[in-house]
Scaffold this motif. Structure first.
Motif, PDB file in Angstrom:
ATOM      1  N   HIS A 313     -22.174   1.908  23.102  1.00  0.00           N
ATOM      2  CA  HIS A 313     -22.696   2.406  21.825  1.00  0.00           C
ATOM      3  C   HIS A 313     -23.734   3.501  22.058  1.00  0.00           C
ATOM      4  O   HIS A 313     -23.745   4.517  21.348  1.00  0.00           O
ATOM      5  CB  HIS A 313     -23.312   1.242  21.045  1.00  0.00           C
ATOM      6  CG  HIS A 313     -23.649   1.558  19.631  1.00  0.00           C
ATOM      7  ND1 HIS A 313     -22.718   1.981  18.707  1.00  0.00           N
ATOM      8  CD2 HIS A 313     -24.848   1.522  18.962  1.00  0.00           C
ATOM      9  CE1 HIS A 313     -23.310   2.194  17.538  1.00  0.00           C
ATOM     10  NE2 HIS A 313     -24.598   1.930  17.674  1.00  0.00           N
ATOM     11  N   GLU A 335     -26.894   4.457  12.362  1.00  0.00           N
ATOM     12  CA  GLU A 335     -25.970   4.868  11.294  1.00  0.00           C
ATOM     13  C   GLU A 335     -24.527   4.458  11.584  1.00  0.00           C
ATOM     14  O   GLU A 335     -23.713   4.385  10.649  1.00  0.00           O
ATOM     15  CB  GLU A 335     -26.020   6.400  11.125  1.00  0.00           C
ATOM     16  CG  GLU A 335     -27.315   6.925  10.539  1.00  0.00           C
ATOM     17  CD  GLU A 335     -27.373   8.435  10.531  1.00  0.00           C
ATOM     18  OE1 GLU A 335     -28.287   8.997   9.894  1.00  0.00           O
ATOM     19  OE2 GLU A 335     -26.499   9.079  11.168  1.00  0.00           O
ATOM     20  N   THR A 336     -24.210   4.187  12.839  1.00  0.00           N
ATOM     21  CA  THR A 336     -22.823   3.974  13.251  1.00  0.00           C
ATOM     22  C   THR A 336     -22.499   2.492  13.399  1.00  0.00           C
ATOM     23  O   THR A 336     -23.146   1.787  14.180  1.00  0.00           O
ATOM     24  CB  THR A 336     -22.548   4.679  14.595  1.00  0.00           C
ATOM     25  OG1 THR A 336     -22.953   6.049  14.500  1.00  0.00           O
ATOM     26  CG2 THR A 336     -21.078   4.581  14.948  1.00  0.00           C
ATOM     27  N   PRO A 337     -21.511   1.976  12.675  1.00  0.00           N
ATOM     28  CA  PRO A 337     -21.097   0.576  12.840  1.00  0.00           C
ATOM     29  C   PRO A 337     -20.572   0.327  14.254  1.00  0.00           C
ATOM     30  O   PRO A 337     -20.063   1.240  14.907  1.00  0.00           O
ATOM     31  CB  PRO A 337     -19.987   0.400  11.797  1.00  0.00           C
ATOM     32  CG  PRO A 337     -20.158   1.530  10.842  1.00  0.00           C
ATOM     33  CD  PRO A 337     -20.725   2.660  11.636  1.00  0.00           C
ATOM     34  N   ASN A 339     -17.843  -1.631  16.404  1.00  0.00           N
ATOM     35  CA  ASN A 339     -16.560  -2.340  16.370  1.00  0.00           C
ATOM     36  C   ASN A 339     -15.925  -2.272  17.748  1.00  0.00           C
ATOM     37  O   ASN A 339     -15.405  -1.230  18.153  1.00  0.00           O
ATOM     38  CB  ASN A 339     -15.627  -1.715  15.326  1.00  0.00           C
ATOM     39  CG  ASN A 339     -16.061  -2.008  13.911  1.00  0.00           C
ATOM     40  OD1 ASN A 339     -15.952  -3.136  13.443  1.00  0.00           O
ATOM     41  ND2 ASN A 339     -16.565  -0.992  13.218  1.00  0.00           N
ATOM     42  N   LYS A 344     -17.667  -7.031  15.487  1.00  0.00           N
ATOM     43  CA  LYS A 344     -16.935  -6.334  14.430  1.00  0.00           C
ATOM     44  C   LYS A 344     -17.910  -6.067  13.289  1.00  0.00           C
ATOM     45  O   LYS A 344     -18.593  -6.966  12.807  1.00  0.00           O
ATOM     46  CB  LYS A 344     -15.766  -7.187  13.929  1.00  0.00           C
ATOM     47  CG  LYS A 344     -14.668  -7.362  14.982  1.00  0.00           C
ATOM     48  CD  LYS A 344     -13.920  -6.062  15.229  1.00  0.00           C
ATOM     49  CE  LYS A 344     -12.811  -6.236  16.260  1.00  0.00           C
ATOM     50  NZ  LYS A 344     -13.320  -6.324  17.635  1.00  0.00           N
ATOM     51  N   ASN A 345     -17.963  -4.801  12.871  1.00  0.00           N
ATOM     52  CA  ASN A 345     -18.868  -4.377  11.796  1.00  0.00           C
ATOM     53  C   ASN A 345     -20.321  -4.729  12.101  1.00  0.00           C
ATOM     54  O   ASN A 345     -21.090  -5.090  11.214  1.00  0.00           O
ATOM     55  CB  ASN A 345     -18.437  -4.986  10.462  1.00  0.00           C
ATOM     56  CG  ASN A 345     -17.078  -4.497  10.022  1.00  0.00           C
ATOM     57  OD1 ASN A 345     -16.789  -3.308  10.071  1.00  0.00           O
ATOM     58  ND2 ASN A 345     -16.215  -5.429   9.618  1.00  0.00           N
ATOM     59  N   ARG A 347     -24.186  -3.848  13.095  1.00  0.00           N
ATOM     60  CA  ARG A 347     -25.059  -2.736  12.710  1.00  0.00           C
ATOM     61  C   ARG A 347     -26.478  -3.007  13.184  1.00  0.00           C
ATOM     62  O   ARG A 347     -26.919  -4.156  13.269  1.00  0.00           O
ATOM     63  CB  ARG A 347     -25.055  -2.523  11.193  1.00  0.00           C
ATOM     64  CG  ARG A 347     -25.573  -3.708  10.402  1.00  0.00           C
ATOM     65  CD  ARG A 347     -25.429  -3.507   8.906  1.00  0.00           C
ATOM     66  NE  ARG A 347     -25.936  -4.643   8.153  1.00  0.00           N
ATOM     67  CZ  ARG A 347     -27.215  -4.789   7.768  1.00  0.00           C
ATOM     68  NH1 ARG A 347     -28.096  -3.861   8.071  1.00  0.00           N
ATOM     69  NH2 ARG A 347     -27.593  -5.847   7.084  1.00  0.00           N
ATOM     70  N   HIS A 356     -24.588  -9.201  13.731  1.00  0.00           N
ATOM     71  CA  HIS A 356     -23.153  -9.413  13.948  1.00  0.00           C
ATOM     72  C   HIS A 356     -22.846 -10.890  13.753  1.00  0.00           C
ATOM     73  O   HIS A 356     -23.760 -11.726  13.664  1.00  0.00           O
ATOM     74  CB  HIS A 356     -22.757  -8.975  15.355  1.00  0.00           C
ATOM     75  CG  HIS A 356     -23.581  -9.627  16.433  1.00  0.00           C
ATOM     76  ND1 HIS A 356     -23.312 -10.885  16.925  1.00  0.00           N
ATOM     77  CD2 HIS A 356     -24.692  -9.211  17.087  1.00  0.00           C
ATOM     78  CE1 HIS A 356     -24.196 -11.205  17.848  1.00  0.00           C
ATOM     79  NE2 HIS A 356     -25.055 -10.216  17.966  1.00  0.00           N
TER      80      HIS A 356
END
Length: 401
Positions: A313, A335-337, A339, A344-345, A347, A356
């Motif tokens: 990431h 700002e970026t999820p 996955n 998954k998703n 933040r 998560h």
């Protein structure tokens, strides 16, 4: 033929240019501060360093024309040494981001150094809730788990099953204190009682006196607010004392797949536990675990999988930002999820907490396991916004209320 040759030459020139560019710039150094030889070595240690290297390799080995270099150092579970390593990495070795920093006391020490230098530090192995509360910073990320999520998932599940009286055996440092406190709060809010606690030094070998006190309390649950080798030794000695056969439940509040493997299913069967990751959850986690096993010889634990995910990431954010400037990179990271095989998703919130899903597992009986590492049965998936501390309760000064 001319077109083929011209295309080949162009491709070769591009490769040479990229290589030359990478050679002409200093490497992008990422530094791990790990327990390479102590009671947390299986949880993070060499496996975490390998996970970081795998992330760098899978990213292509370079970013912004800079070769990615993964460093690692052993903090020996000493906070002052962790601070000195962080200082040397950032001041003298040119490290741009610090990853993992296994153990909470060492993480808190390294965090102060990184914050003073406006450098990104991403925690995978430590659990103290303080890292995203009082000790939060604009460039701090708490990625895998924390004492709040562990307590919230395991403690609440146990009380709902009628296991409503607790006694704690607690490691006597920041992580243990926070884990006991957070679990006690969950138990009491759910209508349970805390009958007592006892604290032990880090890296203990003899838990007999602590276990006898817990046994005498007649609590339905003996909560283990420790980790790594301390958790393994406590469970093994509890079995030798016949505590589980006597009707009391042992609840390890932070346990990893390597711990269960060390204890063995015969002793660990039936334990309820919370994890952020399990190698056999889905096709992506199994594929990563297969590659990891080829290099390390065992499946990845949650902290090691988190290292791979967090380093990836970070590198994606560096590429998108076009710079290693901490403010620009952190802005994109938040700002970026997320996955991937870990989350998954996911933040990253303003307090630095990466939110998560968490998972509640039960350890299988030996007869249910298909082989080594087939240890868990999934009981429940807890959404991140239910597992982790809500921002309304945050003590991080960065959070606007």
């Amino acid at each position: 033929m001319r077109r083929v040759v011209s295309g080949f030459l162009a491709a070769m020139c591009a490769v040479v240019s990229t290589a030359a560019l990478a050679q002409g710039k200093p490497p992008l150094k990422l530094g791990g501060i790990l327990d390479m030889s102590g009671l947390y070595a299986d949880i993070t240690g060499p496996g975490a360093e390998t996970a970081a290297k795998m992330a760098a390799e899978d990213f292509g080995g370079e970013v912004l024309g800079r070769r990615i270099e993964i460093l690692a150092a052993d903090h020996l579970n000493k906070a002052d040494l962790s601070a000195n390593i962080a200082r040397d990495m950032l001041d003298n070795q040119g490290v741009e981001m610090i990853y993992d920093v296994a153990a909470s006391a060492t993480a808190l020490a390294a965090s102060e150094i990184a914050r003073a230098r406006n450098k990104i530090i991403m925690f995978n192995g430590p659990g103290s809730i303080r890292l995203s509360n009082e000790a939060c910073g604009p460039y701090t990320v708490h990625y895998v788990f924390d004492t709040y999520s562990q307590a919230n998932v395991t403690g609440l599940a146990a009380v709902k099953q009628g296991l409503d009286s607790w006694f704690f055996i607690t490691a006597d440092y920041a992580f243990g204190h926070d884990l006991e406190k957070d679990t006690a709060n969950v138990v009491q809010k759910a209508g349970g009682k805390v009958l007592g606690d006892v604290r032990h030094p880090l890296n203990s070998s003899d838990f007999s006196s602590y276990l006898l006190q817990a046994q005498a309390s007649k609590a339905k649950v003996i909560g283990l607010a420790n980790a790594g080798g301390d958790t393994i030794n406590t469970i093994k000695q509890a079995a030798e004392f016949g505590i589980m056969k006597g009707g009391q439940k042992i609840s390890p509040l932070l346990v990893f797949i390597t711990d269960i493997d060390s204890v063995g299913l015969e002793t660990a069967q039936g334990l309820l536990l919370s994890e952020a990751f399990y190698w056999d959850l889905n096709d992506e986690s199994r594929a990563f675990a297969k590659r990891f096993m080829q290099r390390v010889g065992r499946v990845p634990g949650a902290a090691q999988a988190g290292v791979y995910s967090s380093v990836t990431h970070y590198l994606k954010a560096v590429k998108a930002a076009g710079t290693t400037d901490a403010a620009a990179v952190m802005k994109i990271m938040k700002e970026t999820p997320i996955n991937d095989m870990f989350a998954k998703n996911g933040r990253i919130r303003e307090d630095g907490r990466m939110v998560h899903d968490m998972y509640l597992f039960e350890v299988k009986k030996p007869s249910e396991s298909k082989g080594r590492w087939d240890d868990y049965r999934l009981l429940a998936t807890i959404p991140g916004n239910e597992a982790f501390q809500p921002l309304s309760e945050s003590r991080c000064p960065l959070v606007k209320k």
